[in-house]
Design a protein around this motif. Sequence first.
Motif, PDB file in Angstrom:
ATOM      1  N   UNK A   1      45.865  32.356  39.464  1.00 18.21           N
ATOM      2  CA  UNK A   1      46.416  33.666  39.815  1.00 18.21           C
ATOM      3  C   UNK A   1      45.976  34.740  38.820  1.00 18.21           C
ATOM      4  N   UNK A   2      45.908  34.385  37.527  1.00 19.40           N
ATOM      5  CA  UNK A   2      45.464  35.348  36.512  1.00 19.40           C
ATOM      6  C   UNK A   2      44.002  35.723  36.724  1.00 19.40           C
ATOM      7  N   UNK A   3      43.162  34.739  37.014  1.00 21.21           N
ATOM      8  CA  UNK A   3      41.749  35.028  37.258  1.00 21.21           C
ATOM      9  C   UNK A   3      41.575  35.868  38.528  1.00 21.21           C
ATOM     10  N   UNK A   4      42.404  35.602  39.538  1.00 24.26           N
ATOM     11  CA  UNK A   4      42.329  36.408  40.763  1.00 24.26           C
ATOM     12  C   UNK A   4      42.714  37.859  40.480  1.00 24.26           C
ATOM     13  N   UNK A   5      43.710  38.050  39.613  1.00 27.59           N
ATOM     14  CA  UNK A   5      44.095  39.415  39.239  1.00 27.59           C
ATOM     15  C   UNK A   5      42.969  40.115  38.473  1.00 27.59           C
ATOM     16  N   UNK A   6      42.344  39.411  37.542  1.00 31.20           N
ATOM     17  CA  UNK A   6      41.238  39.999  36.787  1.00 31.20           C
ATOM     18  C   UNK A   6      40.064  40.352  37.697  1.00 31.20           C
ATOM     19  N   UNK A   7      39.783  39.488  38.668  1.00 29.89           N
ATOM     20  CA  UNK A   7      38.696  39.781  39.607  1.00 29.89           C
ATOM     21  C   UNK A   7      39.024  40.987  40.469  1.00 29.89           C
ATOM     22  N   UNK A   8      40.292  41.114  40.873  1.00 26.62           N
ATOM     23  CA  UNK A   8      40.687  42.261  41.693  1.00 26.62           C
ATOM     24  C   UNK A   8      40.584  43.558  40.906  1.00 26.62           C
ATOM     25  N   UNK A   9      40.931  43.534  39.625  1.00 28.22           N
ATOM     26  CA  UNK A   9      40.814  44.741  38.810  1.00 28.22           C
ATOM     27  C   UNK A   9      39.344  45.093  38.575  1.00 28.22           C
ATOM     28  N   UNK A  10      38.504  44.086  38.404  1.00 24.98           N
ATOM     29  CA  UNK A  10      37.079  44.362  38.249  1.00 24.98           C
ATOM     30  C   UNK A  10      36.481  44.940  39.528  1.00 24.98           C
ATOM     31  N   UNK A  11      37.040  44.529  40.678  1.00 22.66           N
ATOM     32  CA  UNK A  11      36.530  45.028  41.952  1.00 22.66           C
ATOM     33  C   UNK A  11      36.797  46.526  42.109  1.00 22.66           C
ATOM     34  N   UNK A  12      37.828  47.033  41.436  1.00 25.42           N
ATOM     35  CA  UNK A  12      38.096  48.478  41.505  1.00 25.42           C
ATOM     36  C   UNK A  12      36.916  49.264  40.956  1.00 25.42           C
TER      37      UNK A  12
END
Length: 261
Positions: free
Chosen positions: A51-62
């Motif tokens: 879940x933490x890695x998914x959050x980091x990937x979503x923030x990078x996608x911004x």
Amino acid sequence: RNAPAPYSAYKRVIGEEAIANPDMPPIPEILPDTMETALAEAENNPTLRAAIHAEQAARAQIGVVKSGLLPDLSLRGAVRRQDDADQKHFERDTAEVLLQLSIPIYEGGVSAAQTREAKHIASQRQLEAQQASRAATDAVRAAWESLISARARIVSIQENVTAARQALTGVSEEVKVGARTVLDRLNAQQEVLDADVALLRAQRDEFLASLDLLGAVGRLTAKELALPVEIYDPVANYAATRGRWFGTGVNPIENVTQIEK
């Protein structure tokens, strides 16, 4: 003679024949000593890490989506050779370099909408990470309580086993002198059997609770358990394939690394 149904089911699931009187597997020695230690290791829970890695990937996608609003500068180069077989000594070599700058003037709000969508997704992933953190903590607490409860039951049942065996010894002696009947001895033997079965179930519960605890803290792995299997190393696999050309076995990054060494 066909094997009994439980043994056939065991072989179908495990792949090996069932043992008539197997030894209880040992409790892993890598268990946390206290609940506080286990809670501190809850951050290594695999679901939480995902879940933490998914959050980091979503923030990078911004940032990736926002790049659609920025100018695009590209550099292209081309080299051509023309050789006409019908004309002798006719060869032409051309080379060109093209520097292109693209500035978005109007894109209909697509990039802005995609940016808002990426931010909402990042917020959702953040909430999911928080929920995963709470779930990991609850899983650690539940596994720890199950482990402590199983250990307490084992101590209590061991006392019952000792008492049942002593009672069986006494009843057997009384049967010899005629003070008890054979039925009394059979009942005492049944109590010993029931106590032994209860002890085995409690020991099984302790083993399963220990595995649940290791899984909750992210230590239920072949490496941590020192299993006799080949350990997969994702870092080594990544290093061996990260520069490999598509469709070939050539890895220029690996070759350069070996040359530098």
